[in-house]
Design a protein around this motif. Structure first.
Motif, PDB file in Angstrom:
ATOM      1  N   ASP A   1       0.832  -1.213   0.000  1.00  0.00           N
ATOM      2  CA  ASP A   1       0.000   0.000   0.000  1.00  0.00           C
ATOM      3  C   ASP A   1       0.862   1.256   0.000  1.00  0.00           C
ATOM      4  OD1 ASP A   1      -2.265  -1.527   0.023  1.00  0.00           O
ATOM      5  OD2 ASP A   1      -2.668  -1.292   2.184  1.00  0.00           O
ATOM      6  N   LEU A   2       1.923   1.253   0.814  1.00  0.00           N
ATOM      7  CA  LEU A   2       2.820   2.411   0.888  1.00  0.00           C
ATOM      8  C   LEU A   2       3.507   2.659  -0.452  1.00  0.00           C
ATOM      9  CD1 LEU A   2       4.465   1.813   4.399  1.00  0.00           C
ATOM     10  CD2 LEU A   2       3.003   3.755   3.770  1.00  0.00           C
ATOM     11  N   GLU A   3       3.843   1.555  -1.141  1.00  0.00           N
ATOM     12  CA  GLU A   3       4.472   1.693  -2.451  1.00  0.00           C
ATOM     13  C   GLU A   3       3.482   2.269  -3.464  1.00  0.00           C
ATOM     14  OE1 GLU A   3       7.161  -0.880  -5.627  1.00  0.00           O
ATOM     15  OE2 GLU A   3       6.209  -1.895  -3.927  1.00  0.00           O
ATOM     16  N   GLU A   4       2.251   1.778  -3.406  1.00  0.00           N
ATOM     17  CA  GLU A   4       1.218   2.270  -4.333  1.00  0.00           C
ATOM     18  C   GLU A   4       0.944   3.757  -4.107  1.00  0.00           C
ATOM     19  OE1 GLU A   4      -3.428   1.272  -5.498  1.00  0.00           O
ATOM     20  OE2 GLU A   4      -2.257  -0.232  -4.422  1.00  0.00           O
ATOM     21  N   LEU A   5       1.046   4.170  -2.849  1.00  0.00           N
ATOM     22  CA  LEU A   5       0.804   5.575  -2.504  1.00  0.00           C
ATOM     23  C   LEU A   5       2.030   6.458  -2.768  1.00  0.00           C
ATOM     24  CD1 LEU A   5      -1.121   4.952   0.850  1.00  0.00           C
ATOM     25  CD2 LEU A   5      -2.088   5.942  -1.246  1.00  0.00           C
ATOM     26  N   GLY A   6       3.160   5.845  -3.139  1.00  0.00           N
ATOM     27  CA  GLY A   6       4.343   6.619  -3.516  1.00  0.00           C
ATOM     28  C   GLY A   6       5.293   6.972  -2.391  1.00  0.00           C
ATOM     29  N   TYR A   7       5.117   6.337  -1.207  1.00  0.00           N
ATOM     30  CA  TYR A   7       5.978   6.659  -0.065  1.00  0.00           C
ATOM     31  C   TYR A   7       7.263   5.838  -0.044  1.00  0.00           C
ATOM     32  CZ  TYR A   7       2.155   9.421   1.818  1.00  0.00           C
ATOM     33  OH  TYR A   7       1.180  10.377   1.995  1.00  0.00           O
ATOM     34  N   ILE A   8       7.237   4.660  -0.691  1.00  0.00           N
ATOM     35  CA  ILE A   8       8.439   3.840  -0.807  1.00  0.00           C
ATOM     36  C   ILE A   8       8.533   3.328  -2.246  1.00  0.00           C
ATOM     37  CG2 ILE A   8       8.556   3.129   1.627  1.00  0.00           C
ATOM     38  CD1 ILE A   8       7.186   0.517   0.880  1.00  0.00           C
ATOM     39  N   ILE A   9       9.740   2.938  -2.637  1.00  0.00           N
ATOM     40  CA  ILE A   9       9.937   2.419  -3.988  1.00  0.00           C
ATOM     41  C   ILE A   9      10.801   1.161  -3.938  1.00  0.00           C
ATOM     42  CG2 ILE A   9       9.650   4.617  -5.208  1.00  0.00           C
ATOM     43  CD1 ILE A   9      12.652   4.948  -5.230  1.00  0.00           C
ATOM     44  N   GLN A  10      10.721   0.352  -4.999  1.00  0.00           N
ATOM     45  CA  GLN A  10      11.524  -0.868  -5.089  1.00  0.00           C
ATOM     46  C   GLN A  10      12.653  -0.639  -6.090  1.00  0.00           C
ATOM     47  OE1 GLN A  10       9.452  -4.309  -6.608  1.00  0.00           O
ATOM     48  NE2 GLN A  10      10.839  -5.718  -5.563  1.00  0.00           N
ATOM     49  N   PRO A  11      13.884  -0.576  -5.592  1.00  0.00           N
ATOM     50  CA  PRO A  11      15.000  -0.359  -6.520  1.00  0.00           C
ATOM     51  C   PRO A  11      15.368  -1.651  -7.251  1.00  0.00           C
ATOM     52  CG  PRO A  11      15.822  -0.549  -4.288  1.00  0.00           C
ATOM     53  CD  PRO A  11      14.326  -0.690  -4.208  1.00  0.00           C
ATOM     54  N   HIS A  12      15.466  -1.567  -8.544  1.00  0.00           N
ATOM     55  CA  HIS A  12      15.867  -2.718  -9.357  1.00  0.00           C
ATOM     56  C   HIS A  12      14.972  -3.932  -9.064  1.00  0.00           C
ATOM     57  CE1 HIS A  12      19.133  -0.038 -10.080  1.00  0.00           C
ATOM     58  NE2 HIS A  12      19.571  -0.149  -8.830  1.00  0.00           N
ATOM     59  N   THR A  13      15.576  -5.100  -8.883  1.00  0.00           N
ATOM     60  CA  THR A  13      14.790  -6.318  -8.626  1.00  0.00           C
ATOM     61  C   THR A  13      14.903  -6.750  -7.173  1.00  0.00           C
ATOM     62  OG1 THR A  13      16.691  -7.631  -9.324  1.00  0.00           O
ATOM     63  CG2 THR A  13      15.035  -7.132 -11.004  1.00  0.00           C
ATOM     64  N   SER A  14      15.417  -5.865  -6.338  1.00  0.00           N
ATOM     65  CA  SER A  14      15.579  -6.187  -4.921  1.00  0.00           C
ATOM     66  C   SER A  14      14.220  -6.437  -4.268  1.00  0.00           C
ATOM     67  CB  SER A  14      16.281  -5.032  -4.208  1.00  0.00           C
ATOM     68  OG  SER A  14      16.133  -5.152  -2.810  1.00  0.00           O
ATOM     69  N   ALA A  15      14.217  -7.350  -3.289  1.00  0.00           N
ATOM     70  CA  ALA A  15      12.961  -7.624  -2.565  1.00  0.00           C
ATOM     71  C   ALA A  15      12.646  -6.510  -1.585  1.00  0.00           C
ATOM     72  CB  ALA A  15      13.087  -8.954  -1.827  1.00  0.00           C
ATOM     73  N   GLY A  16      13.659  -5.724  -1.234  1.00  0.00           N
ATOM     74  CA  GLY A  16      13.454  -4.669  -0.254  1.00  0.00           C
ATOM     75  C   GLY A  16      12.951  -3.376  -0.871  1.00  0.00           C
ATOM     76  N   ARG A  17      12.612  -2.445  -0.002  1.00  0.00           N
ATOM     77  CA  ARG A  17      12.111  -1.138  -0.431  1.00  0.00           C
ATOM     78  C   ARG A  17      12.969  -0.040   0.187  1.00  0.00           C
ATOM     79  NH1 ARG A  17       9.735  -4.714  -2.423  1.00  0.00           N
ATOM     80  NH2 ARG A  17       7.539  -4.879  -3.038  1.00  0.00           N
ATOM     81  N   ILE A  18      12.998   1.110  -0.488  1.00  0.00           N
ATOM     82  CA  ILE A  18      13.667   2.290   0.072  1.00  0.00           C
ATOM     83  C   ILE A  18      12.687   3.448   0.046  1.00  0.00           C
ATOM     84  CG2 ILE A  18      15.938   1.489  -0.703  1.00  0.00           C
ATOM     85  CD1 ILE A  18      15.813   3.642  -2.895  1.00  0.00           C
ATOM     86  N   PRO A  19      12.893   4.453   0.888  1.00  0.00           N
ATOM     87  CA  PRO A  19      11.968   5.591   0.917  1.00  0.00           C
ATOM     88  C   PRO A  19      12.055   6.405  -0.373  1.00  0.00           C
ATOM     89  CG  PRO A  19      13.405   5.540   2.857  1.00  0.00           C
ATOM     90  CD  PRO A  19      13.964   4.576   1.891  1.00  0.00           C
ATOM     91  N   SER A  20      10.929   6.944  -0.816  1.00  0.00           N
ATOM     92  CA  SER A  20      10.918   7.897  -1.926  1.00  0.00           C
ATOM     93  C   SER A  20      11.080   9.298  -1.343  1.00  0.00           C
ATOM     94  CB  SER A  20       9.579   7.817  -2.676  1.00  0.00           C
ATOM     95  OG  SER A  20       8.532   8.246  -1.811  1.00  0.00           O
ATOM     96  N   ASP A  21      11.229  10.290  -2.199  1.00  0.00           N
ATOM     97  CA  ASP A  21      11.286  11.672  -1.704  1.00  0.00           C
ATOM     98  C   ASP A  21      10.017  12.003  -0.923  1.00  0.00           C
ATOM     99  OD1 ASP A  21      13.656  11.778  -3.039  1.00  0.00           O
ATOM    100  OD2 ASP A  21      13.099  13.396  -4.413  1.00  0.00           O
ATOM    101  N   LYS A  22       8.882  11.497  -1.406  1.00  0.00           N
ATOM    102  CA  LYS A  22       7.601  11.745  -0.726  1.00  0.00           C
ATOM    103  C   LYS A  22       7.611  11.124   0.668  1.00  0.00           C
ATOM    104  CE  LYS A  22       2.607  11.009  -1.365  1.00  0.00           C
ATOM    105  NZ  LYS A  22       1.565  10.395  -2.223  1.00  0.00           N
ATOM    106  N   GLY A  23       8.218   9.915   0.772  1.00  0.00           N
ATOM    107  CA  GLY A  23       8.315   9.265   2.076  1.00  0.00           C
ATOM    108  C   GLY A  23       9.185  10.045   3.034  1.00  0.00           C
ATOM    109  N   TYR A  24      10.347  10.506   2.533  1.00  0.00           N
ATOM    110  CA  TYR A  24      11.220  11.337   3.366  1.00  0.00           C
ATOM    111  C   TYR A  24      10.491  12.609   3.806  1.00  0.00           C
ATOM    112  CZ  TYR A  24      15.571   8.779   2.278  1.00  0.00           C
ATOM    113  OH  TYR A  24      16.576   7.853   2.170  1.00  0.00           O
ATOM    114  N   ARG A  25       9.755  13.199   2.870  1.00  0.00           N
ATOM    115  CA  ARG A  25       9.042  14.437   3.186  1.00  0.00           C
ATOM    116  C   ARG A  25       8.064  14.232   4.333  1.00  0.00           C
ATOM    117  NH1 ARG A  25       9.809  18.885   4.111  1.00  0.00           N
ATOM    118  NH2 ARG A  25      10.991  19.083   2.191  1.00  0.00           N
TER     119      ARG A  25
END
Length: 343
Positions: free
Chosen positions: A49-73
């Motif tokens: 849900d957080l990814e769909e809302l744009g707060y986190i993103i999936q870099p490359h094919t990694s299973a993990g997520r990192i914060p987006s600028d929106k998430g940091y904000r």
């Protein structure tokens, strides 16, 4: 969409974990984090849900997520709590090594870089409102006067006035008295038509000279002062893998050393005005191209009314925002006390 408490907790856990490790964060890692007490499956759903809302993103094919600028904000705006830091020695360090403004500000940049492990930028103060302190007219030759205009902050401007016809020294003395009587203590916005008319009445027969001098005063007040920029800790950025890509790192270090673009950063539209609070710019919010992968945190220090300068900290988007903000808040308090003592 408003995030519920559970999503906010998970987002905060992702960001804090990423700040610490610099690695994409998976649901299993989050399930062991703090007091969440949630299963990996529940966390995966919330992360989706957080990814769909744009707060986190999936870099490359990694299973993990990192914060987006929106998430940091969101993290910066709503989750950051004041964190007490031991900075008792900061004021002592600054005062010991800084007997004048320039050395003080250089020391500020150095102390901040050591304290935060990021790159730092400090500008010299700028006078947002400049009042006339003193004017002296001096005869250069029969057709020229030198107007020495001293502004608040002991800014000295020299302007040549070309005369339509010679005037004697008694008239120059009279004009000096008129100018200082009417203009001392005023800024440009306070020099109005009524005041100008009164000055011209008292300088009967020399109104054109008064007009020329007023033009020179207006020009002197309006001219921008050269702002000096001091930097420290440029090589600190190489400690962060996401910033030490050869091309990106060299562009960023060049920006910090060359300094021209830093003026754009410190005086840009997004960061102007007399806001003394902490300002945080993440990724694309910064106006400098080489800093689009960075976060920049700035604060405004005030020497006296109308006299302001900027302090900035530049690091990766996963910087320790709480530590940086707390450090800047403490620094602003210390500088305020130092400037009061120096008056």
């Amino acid at each position: 969409m408003q995030l519920d408490e559970r999503k906010i907790k998970i987002l905060k856990a992702i960001i804090q974990n990423y700040l610490e490790t610099g690695e994409p964060v998976g649901s299993r890692t989050i399930s062991k984090y703090g007091d969440l007490n949630l299963s990996s499956a529940t966390i995966r759903n919330e992360m989706a849900d957080l990814e769909e809302l744009g707060y986190i993103i999936q870099p490359h094919t990694s299973a993990g997520r990192i914060p987006s600028d929106k998430g940091y904000r969101l993290y910066v705006d709503t989750m950051m709590q004041d964190k007490v830091m031991e900075v008792e020695e900061m004021k002592e360090m600054l005062v010991q090594k800084a007997d004048k403004m320039e050395s003080l500000l250089k020391q500020v940049a150095k102390v901040l870089a050591v304290n935060t492990n990021y790159a730092t930028v400090v500008t010299t103060p700028k006078y947002r409102t400049k009042k006339v302190k003193f004017i002296q007219l001096t005869e250069v030759d029969a057709t020229q006067l030198l107007a020495i205009i001293v502004l608040e902050g002991n800014i000295v401007k020299n302007k040549m006035i070309t005369l339509a016809e010679p005037i004697d020294r008694e008239v120059i003395l009279k004009l000096n008295i008129i100018l200082n009587t009417f203009l001392t203590g005023l800024d440009l916005s306070e020099i109005n038509l009524a005041l100008i008319q009164k000055m011209k009445e008292q300088a009967a027969g020399h109104t054109s000279v008064v007009s020329d001098i007023l033009d020179a005063v207006a020009q002197a007040i309006s001219e921008e002062e050269d702002v000096q920029i001091f930097t420290s800790g440029a090589t600190n950025i190489l400690k962060y893998p996401e910033l030490n890509d050869t091309e990106k790192a060299s562009e960023l270090i060049y920006t910090l050393e060359e300094k021209k673009q830093l003026n754009e950063l410190m005086e840009s539209e997004i960061d102007k005005g007399e806001n003394k609070g902490i300002q945080v710019y993440i990724g694309d919010e910064t106006p400098v191209e080489s800093m689009k992968d960075c976060a920049v945190v700035t604060a405004t220090y005030q020497i006296e009314e109308g006299v302001y300068g900027k302090v900035g900290i530049i690091g990766p988007k996963r910087m320790d925002y709480e530590k940086v903000v707390s450090t800047l808040q403490n620094l602003m308090t210390e500088l305020d006390e130092i400037f009061k003592e120096k008056k």
